[in-house]
Design a protein around this motif. Structure first.
Motif, PDB file in Angstrom:
ATOM      1  N   GLN A   7       0.845  -1.186   0.000  1.00 25.70           N
ATOM      2  CA  GLN A   7       0.000   0.000   0.000  1.00 25.70           C
ATOM      3  C   GLN A   7       0.885   1.242   0.000  1.00 25.70           C
ATOM      4  OE1 GLN A   7      -3.228  -0.173   2.980  1.00 25.70           O
ATOM      5  NE2 GLN A   7      -2.644  -2.315   3.314  1.00 25.70           N
ATOM      6  N   LEU A   8       0.932   1.917  -1.123  1.00 26.58           N
ATOM      7  CA  LEU A   8       1.733   3.125  -1.275  1.00 26.58           C
ATOM      8  C   LEU A   8       0.821   4.284  -1.618  1.00 26.58           C
ATOM      9  CD1 LEU A   8       3.863   0.818  -1.590  1.00 26.58           C
ATOM     10  CD2 LEU A   8       5.044   2.300  -3.234  1.00 26.58           C
ATOM     11  N   ASP A   9       0.947   5.385  -0.871  1.00 34.11           N
ATOM     12  CA  ASP A   9       0.224   6.590  -1.240  1.00 34.11           C
ATOM     13  C   ASP A   9       0.637   7.016  -2.651  1.00 34.11           C
ATOM     14  OD1 ASP A   9      -1.405   9.066  -0.016  1.00 34.11           O
ATOM     15  OD2 ASP A   9       0.262   9.836  -1.227  1.00 34.11           O
ATOM     16  N   SER A  10      -0.276   7.671  -3.350  1.00 31.34           N
ATOM     17  CA  SER A  10       0.000   8.063  -4.740  1.00 31.34           C
ATOM     18  C   SER A  10       1.144   9.055  -4.874  1.00 31.34           C
ATOM     19  CB  SER A  10      -1.265   8.657  -5.372  1.00 31.34           C
ATOM     20  OG  SER A  10      -1.675   9.817  -4.651  1.00 31.34           O
ATOM     21  N   SER A  11       1.526   9.709  -3.765  1.00 32.68           N
ATOM     22  CA  SER A  11       2.617  10.685  -3.825  1.00 32.68           C
ATOM     23  C   SER A  11       3.980  10.079  -3.502  1.00 32.68           C
ATOM     24  CB  SER A  11       2.341  11.832  -2.855  1.00 32.68           C
ATOM     25  OG  SER A  11       2.307  11.360  -1.513  1.00 32.68           O
ATOM     26  N   VAL A  12       4.027   8.799  -3.139  1.00 33.02           N
ATOM     27  CA  VAL A  12       5.293   8.152  -2.790  1.00 33.02           C
ATOM     28  C   VAL A  12       6.163   8.000  -4.034  1.00 33.02           C
ATOM     29  CG1 VAL A  12       6.326   5.972  -2.003  1.00 33.02           C
ATOM     30  CG2 VAL A  12       4.376   6.955  -0.775  1.00 33.02           C
ATOM     31  N   GLU A  13       7.465   8.317  -3.898  1.00 28.46           N
ATOM     32  CA  GLU A  13       8.428   8.134  -4.987  1.00 28.46           C
ATOM     33  C   GLU A  13       9.287   6.910  -4.707  1.00 28.46           C
ATOM     34  OE1 GLU A  13      10.723  11.629  -5.665  1.00 28.46           O
ATOM     35  OE2 GLU A  13       9.005  12.986  -5.470  1.00 28.46           O
ATOM     36  N   VAL A  14       9.504   6.093  -5.730  1.00 26.11           N
ATOM     37  CA  VAL A  14      10.296   4.876  -5.591  1.00 26.11           C
ATOM     38  C   VAL A  14      11.337   4.849  -6.703  1.00 26.11           C
ATOM     39  CG1 VAL A  14      10.271   2.364  -5.493  1.00 26.11           C
ATOM     40  CG2 VAL A  14       8.333   3.653  -4.583  1.00 26.11           C
ATOM     41  N   GLY A  15      12.616   4.687  -6.328  1.00 25.13           N
ATOM     42  CA  GLY A  15      13.703   4.741  -7.294  1.00 25.13           C
ATOM     43  C   GLY A  15      13.960   3.423  -8.002  1.00 25.13           C
ATOM     44  N   PRO A  20       4.849  -7.336   0.000  1.00 30.11           N
ATOM     45  CA  PRO A  20       3.387  -7.244  -0.015  1.00 30.11           C
ATOM     46  C   PRO A  20       2.769  -6.696   1.260  1.00 30.11           C
ATOM     47  CG  PRO A  20       4.082  -9.514   0.293  1.00 30.11           C
ATOM     48  CD  PRO A  20       5.323  -8.732  -0.013  1.00 30.11           C
ATOM     49  N   ASP A  21       3.499  -6.717   2.375  1.00 24.78           N
ATOM     50  CA  ASP A  21       2.935  -6.277   3.660  1.00 24.78           C
ATOM     51  C   ASP A  21       3.453  -4.908   4.090  1.00 24.78           C
ATOM     52  OD1 ASP A  21       1.448  -8.710   4.112  1.00 24.78           O
ATOM     53  OD2 ASP A  21       3.377  -9.683   4.504  1.00 24.78           O
ATOM     54  N   VAL A  22       3.910  -4.134   3.116  1.00 21.23           N
ATOM     55  CA  VAL A  22       4.476  -2.814   3.383  1.00 21.23           C
ATOM     56  C   VAL A  22       3.414  -1.748   3.134  1.00 21.23           C
ATOM     57  CG1 VAL A  22       6.213  -1.126   2.655  1.00 21.23           C
ATOM     58  CG2 VAL A  22       6.820  -3.557   2.841  1.00 21.23           C
ATOM     59  N   ARG A  23       3.372  -0.737   4.029  1.00 21.68           N
ATOM     60  CA  ARG A  23       2.509   0.431   3.826  1.00 21.68           C
ATOM     61  C   ARG A  23       3.351   1.690   3.962  1.00 21.68           C
ATOM     62  NH1 ARG A  23      -0.898   0.277   7.971  1.00 21.68           N
ATOM     63  NH2 ARG A  23      -0.296   2.202   9.023  1.00 21.68           N
ATOM     64  N   ILE A  24       3.247   2.592   2.987  1.00 25.51           N
ATOM     65  CA  ILE A  24       4.055   3.819   2.969  1.00 25.51           C
ATOM     66  C   ILE A  24       3.120   5.000   2.746  1.00 25.51           C
ATOM     67  CG2 ILE A  24       5.990   5.032   1.917  1.00 25.51           C
ATOM     68  CD1 ILE A  24       7.019   2.343   0.913  1.00 25.51           C
ATOM     69  N   ASP A  25       3.223   6.012   3.622  1.00 21.95           N
ATOM     70  CA  ASP A  25       2.317   7.160   3.582  1.00 21.95           C
ATOM     71  C   ASP A  25       2.866   8.277   2.693  1.00 21.95           C
ATOM     72  OD1 ASP A  25       0.421   5.959   5.136  1.00 21.95           O
ATOM     73  OD2 ASP A  25       1.084   6.872   7.021  1.00 21.95           O
ATOM     74  N   ALA A  26       2.088   9.329   2.610  1.00 22.86           N
ATOM     75  CA  ALA A  26       2.294  10.409   1.636  1.00 22.86           C
ATOM     76  C   ALA A  26       3.649  11.100   1.804  1.00 22.86           C
ATOM     77  CB  ALA A  26       1.177  11.441   1.763  1.00 22.86           C
ATOM     78  N   GLY A  27       4.213  11.480   0.670  1.00 27.10           N
ATOM     79  CA  GLY A  27       5.395  12.326   0.648  1.00 27.10           C
ATOM     80  C   GLY A  27       6.708  11.619   0.879  1.00 27.10           C
ATOM     81  N   THR A  28       6.681  10.327   1.147  1.00 28.69           N
ATOM     82  CA  THR A  28       7.928   9.595   1.398  1.00 28.69           C
ATOM     83  C   THR A  28       8.627   9.283   0.080  1.00 28.69           C
ATOM     84  OG1 THR A  28       7.277   8.686   3.536  1.00 28.69           O
ATOM     85  CG2 THR A  28       8.832   7.390   2.241  1.00 28.69           C
ATOM     86  N   ARG A  29       9.956   9.412   0.090  1.00 28.64           N
ATOM     87  CA  ARG A  29      10.777   9.159  -1.097  1.00 28.64           C
ATOM     88  C   ARG A  29      11.729   7.999  -0.819  1.00 28.64           C
ATOM     89  NH1 ARG A  29      13.583  14.703  -2.085  1.00 28.64           N
ATOM     90  NH2 ARG A  29      13.358  14.814   0.191  1.00 28.64           N
TER      91      ARG A  29
END
Length: 262
Positions: free
Chosen positions: A15-23, A30-39
């Protein structure tokens, strides 16, 4: 999805917020959740039951949420929880908790974690902490708010380091470090109070003076520890400006299962 590099591997269920950046070449389980603005930088692995809050930055080659380095671990669904606005630099390793403790490793908010830092299973970190390069925390270590650990500091399992404490370069901590105290050496011994850090955080000259007097009661008066605690309580009752800080120090010293550095 344009914020996620096409070479990144994001497992179904994450579950990744739509604003999360991933390089590039980062792997997220599969069990990871990342909130808004995280890079998230390139070549990072985030796995296990891991929750990451808002506006964090995780640099390249981090290992976040891997299984604990504990032979008793039997693949239980333990967790890693990371708060908000943390800077997590290169090659950092954060492990999940174990069922022998609370089942969770927890990182608070606004922490500055430098390169090659290791935070083992079941550690509990507060807020506004700085861990310099190669600082290493064994399992079940607790750090209070505003702690600063110098480069290559090592902390023995189950140790606690109180709020506003500081360690010098290469300190080896095997017992609890009380709040406000600076520790240095191998094995680490008390080396005064963190006066400069307290000034930067807005402590008044009178408050710092009272904390320094309390330090002398514990470490310079030759009083047995029970008598030193009684003297700290007397000082606390008489202090108009530093009573809360003296209480924090006294309660930490009074409740130290491993004993404090001496």
């Amino acid at each position: 999805m344009s914020r996620i590099h096409p070479t990144a591997v994001i497992a179904p269920g994450a579950q990744l917020d739509s604003s999360v950046e991933v390089g590039p070449f980062t792997v997220i389980g599969p069990d990871v959740r990342i909130d808004a603005g995280t890079r998230i930088g390139p070549h990072v692995v985030i796995e296990g039951h891991t929750t990451i809050g808002r506006d964090n930055q995780i640099f390249q080659f981090g290992s976040i949420g891997a299984a604990p380095q504990d032979k008793k671990y039997a693949d239980e669904p333990t967790r890693l929880e990371i708060g908000d606005r943390n800077s997590i630099r290169e090659f950092v390793t954060f492990n999940r908790g174990t069922v022998q403790d609370g089942g969770v490793t927890r990182i608070g908010n606004d922490n500055w974690i430098m390169a090659y830092v290791h935070v083992a299973h079941d550690c509990q970190l507060g807020n506004d902490i700085i861990l310099a390069n190669n600082a290493t925390l064994a399992g079940h270590v607790h750090l209070g708010d505003h702690v600063f650990l110098g480069g290559f500091t090592t902390v023995h399992q189950f140790c606690r380091i109180g709020a506003h404490a500081m360690t010098a370069f290469t300190a080896a901590v095997s017992q609890d470090v009380p709040p406000f105290v600076t520790a240095a050496g191998n094995r680490a011994v008390p080396a005064g109070i963190n006066s400069e850090g307290l000034k930067r955080r807005g402590f008044s000259s009178e408050q710092i003076m009272e904390i320094k007097r309390a330090y002398k009661v514990i470490y310079r008066s030759s009083l047995p520890l029970d008598q030193a605690r009684q003297e700290l309580e007397r000082m606390e009752q008489q202090s108009a400006t530093a009573a809360a800080h003296l209480r924090t120090l006294r309660e930490f010293v009074s409740d130290s299962p491993r004993g404090i550095i001496r």
